[in-house]
Design an enzyme around this catalytic site. Structure first.
Site, mmCIF file in Angstrom:
data_model
loop_
_atom_site.group_PDB
_atom_site.id
_atom_site.type_symbol
_atom_site.label_atom_id
_atom_site.label_comp_id
_atom_site.label_asym_id
_atom_site.label_seq_id
_atom_site.Cartn_x
_atom_site.Cartn_y
_atom_site.Cartn_z
ATOM 1 N N ASP A 62 0.874 -1.182 0.000
ATOM 2 C CA ASP A 62 0.000 0.000 0.000
ATOM 3 C C ASP A 62 0.909 1.229 0.000
ATOM 4 O OD1 ASP A 62 -1.638 2.122 0.541
ATOM 5 O OD2 ASP A 62 -2.468 1.305 2.409
ATOM 6 N N TYR A 154 -9.771 13.975 -5.606
ATOM 7 C CA TYR A 154 -8.894 13.493 -6.681
ATOM 8 C C TYR A 154 -8.164 14.663 -7.361
ATOM 9 C CZ TYR A 154 -7.703 10.812 -10.947
ATOM 10 O OH TYR A 154 -7.055 10.205 -11.999
ATOM 11 N N ALA A 157 -5.506 16.035 -5.087
ATOM 12 C CA ALA A 157 -4.332 15.148 -5.043
ATOM 13 C C ALA A 157 -3.506 15.282 -6.316
ATOM 14 C CB ALA A 157 -4.784 13.701 -4.850
ATOM 15 N N LYS A 158 -4.187 15.329 -7.461
ATOM 16 C CA LYS A 158 -3.468 15.379 -8.735
ATOM 17 C C LYS A 158 -2.808 16.742 -8.948
ATOM 18 C CE LYS A 158 -4.270 11.149 -10.080
ATOM 19 N NZ LYS A 158 -3.149 10.195 -10.124
HETATM 20 P P1 NDP Z 1 -6.775 1.320 -12.373
HETATM 21 O O1 NDP Z 1 -7.886 1.513 -11.404
HETATM 22 O O2 NDP Z 1 -7.014 0.526 -13.612
HETATM 23 O O3 NDP Z 1 -5.503 0.669 -11.616
HETATM 24 C C1 NDP Z 1 -5.038 1.254 -10.445
HETATM 25 C C2 NDP Z 1 -3.796 0.545 -9.999
HETATM 26 O O4 NDP Z 1 -3.327 1.204 -8.800
HETATM 27 C C3 NDP Z 1 -4.019 -0.905 -9.616
HETATM 28 O O5 NDP Z 1 -2.901 -1.677 -10.034
HETATM 29 C C4 NDP Z 1 -4.102 -0.880 -8.099
HETATM 30 O O6 NDP Z 1 -3.656 -2.077 -7.453
HETATM 31 C C5 NDP Z 1 -3.130 0.240 -7.779
HETATM 32 N N1 NDP Z 1 -3.375 0.834 -6.462
HETATM 33 C C6 NDP Z 1 -4.498 1.460 -6.011
HETATM 34 N N2 NDP Z 1 -4.330 1.846 -4.737
HETATM 35 C C7 NDP Z 1 -3.085 1.460 -4.379
HETATM 36 C C8 NDP Z 1 -2.328 1.558 -3.186
HETATM 37 N N3 NDP Z 1 -2.831 2.156 -2.081
HETATM 38 N N4 NDP Z 1 -1.082 1.038 -3.157
HETATM 39 C C9 NDP Z 1 -0.557 0.430 -4.255
HETATM 40 N N5 NDP Z 1 -1.216 0.316 -5.420
HETATM 41 C C10 NDP Z 1 -2.474 0.813 -5.468
HETATM 42 O O7 NDP Z 1 -6.261 2.780 -12.708
HETATM 43 P P2 NDP Z 1 -5.732 3.455 -14.077
HETATM 44 O O8 NDP Z 1 -4.781 2.542 -14.744
HETATM 45 O O9 NDP Z 1 -6.883 3.991 -14.806
HETATM 46 O O10 NDP Z 1 -4.960 4.728 -13.469
HETATM 47 C C11 NDP Z 1 -3.563 4.734 -13.204
HETATM 48 C C12 NDP Z 1 -3.168 6.141 -12.798
HETATM 49 O O11 NDP Z 1 -3.487 7.055 -13.843
HETATM 50 C C13 NDP Z 1 -3.891 6.631 -11.553
HETATM 51 O O12 NDP Z 1 -3.013 7.405 -10.769
HETATM 52 C C14 NDP Z 1 -4.985 7.504 -12.122
HETATM 53 O O13 NDP Z 1 -5.399 8.494 -11.214
HETATM 54 C C15 NDP Z 1 -4.282 8.089 -13.321
HETATM 55 N N6 NDP Z 1 -5.198 8.595 -14.338
HETATM 56 C C16 NDP Z 1 -6.091 7.743 -14.948
HETATM 57 C C17 NDP Z 1 -6.970 8.235 -15.910
HETATM 58 C C18 NDP Z 1 -7.936 7.367 -16.627
HETATM 59 O O14 NDP Z 1 -8.749 7.911 -17.374
HETATM 60 N N7 NDP Z 1 -7.928 6.078 -16.454
HETATM 61 C C19 NDP Z 1 -6.992 9.669 -16.233
HETATM 62 C C20 NDP Z 1 -6.027 10.456 -15.529
HETATM 63 C C21 NDP Z 1 -5.173 9.921 -14.621
HETATM 64 P P3 NDP Z 1 -4.594 -3.405 -7.405
HETATM 65 O O15 NDP Z 1 -4.603 -3.929 -8.816
HETATM 66 O O16 NDP Z 1 -3.875 -4.316 -6.473
HETATM 67 O O17 NDP Z 1 -5.938 -2.954 -6.946
#
Ligand code: NDP
Length: 246
Positions: A62, A154, A157-158
């Site tokens: 985490d 969100y 944070a971003k």
């Molecule tokens: P997903 O929800 O598909 O995947 C999120 C990933 O983050 C998962 O692998 C999850 O792990 C991991 N995660 C979540 N919380 C924790 C934690 N506390 N510690 C470690 N790992 C954690 O997200 P996306 O791929 O869509 O997004 C990736 C990044 O891009 C994020 O930061 C998001 O805010 C950013 N982003 C995404 C956009 C979009 O449209 N999708 C747009 C703009 C930014 P697990 O698989 O174990 O749950």
């Protein structure tokens, strides 16, 4: 482009993080894959990395837990013998209107998305300073630049990640360490897959290119920022959003 480099990618099990891990492996890097709960997804990313003949290991951690981050970074350094690239990609959404949002819902998103990135940087920088080099890439969002109704936690944070990126860039530039942010728009992943159809349709009308992005659109830029070709770029925030926020 990244031959024999070692990368640590958080949130590497799924979505954008998986694509970054895979594209870094394609470019020649070994990858430490950090995930939170979904070990099977992380193992699938590991398998994909290994198809390029690169090594990968998975780490349940985490990013919002300082002691867990400390232990994980130590383990990664021991397992891989070093580290060249950190990608802070792990992120969550817990959407709701500010006027009714429970305080824990606000702080949970800050803790994972912003504080988690700081914890990782805090643990990795000593190593980067000693070896006089390193690349940090933070995955922010256009929500942090333009705001987004229903996402005060969100977006805060971003936006915070952008301040973090610029500050780390200034603090570390003299040690040949760059720190940049990528700000994606709407990207096809589990995170956006949860959105109601109506919200998706409205979002599409706001994207001049008329489509959502793919995780690889973000990963290709991450590979470039991690490469030698980007050695004079630092403190930058680059949008990858099909024109959503021009
Ligand atoms: P997903 O929800 O598909 O995947 C999120 C990933 O983050 C998962 O692998 C999850 O792990 C991991 N995660 C979540 N919380 C924790 C934690 N506390 N510690 C470690 N790992 C954690 O997200 P996306 O791929 O869509 O997004 C990736 C990044 O891009 C994020 O930061 C998001 O805010 C950013 N982003 C995404 C956009 C979009 O449209 N999708 C747009 C703009 C930014 P697990 O698989 O174990 O749950």
């Amino acid at each position: 482009m990244l031959t024999d480099k070692i990368a640590l990618v958080t949130g590497a099990g799924r979505g954008i993080g998986r694509a970054i891990a895979v594209e870094m492996a394609r470019a020649g890097a070994d990858v430490a894959l950090v995930y939170e709960r979904n070990g099977e997804a992380a193992q699938e990313t590991q398998r994909l990395v290994e198809t390029f003949g690169r090594s990968a290991r998975t780490y349940a951690c985490d990013v919002g837990d300082f002691q867990a981050v400390k232990a994980t970074v130590s383990q990664v350094l021991a397992d891989f013998g070093g580290l060249d690239i950190l990608v802070n990609n792990a992120g969550i959404t817990r959407d709701g209107l500010a006027m009714v949002m429970p305080p824990e819902q606000f702080t949970a998103v800050i803790q994972t998305n912003l504080t988690g990135a700081f914890y990782m940087i805090r643990q990795v920088c000593g190593h980067f300073v000693r070896k006089r080099g390193g690349r940090i890439i933070n995955i922010s969002s256009v929500s942090g630049m333009m705001g987004n109704a229903g996402q005060c936690n969100y977006a805060a944070a971003k936006a915070g990640m952008i301040g973090l990126t610029k500050t780390i860039a200034r603090e570390m530039a003299g040690r040949n360490i760059t720190c940049n942010a990528i700000a994606p728009g709407f990207i096809e992943t589990d995170m956006t897959g949860d959105l109601p159809q109506k919200v998706r349709e409205t979002a599409l009308t706001q994207i001049p290119m008329g489509r959502m992005g793919n995780p690889k659109d973000i990963a290709d830029l991450a590979v470039f920022l991690a490469s030698e070709k980007a050695s004079y770029i630092t403190g930058e925030v680059i949008k990858v959003d099909g024109g959503l926020y021009i």
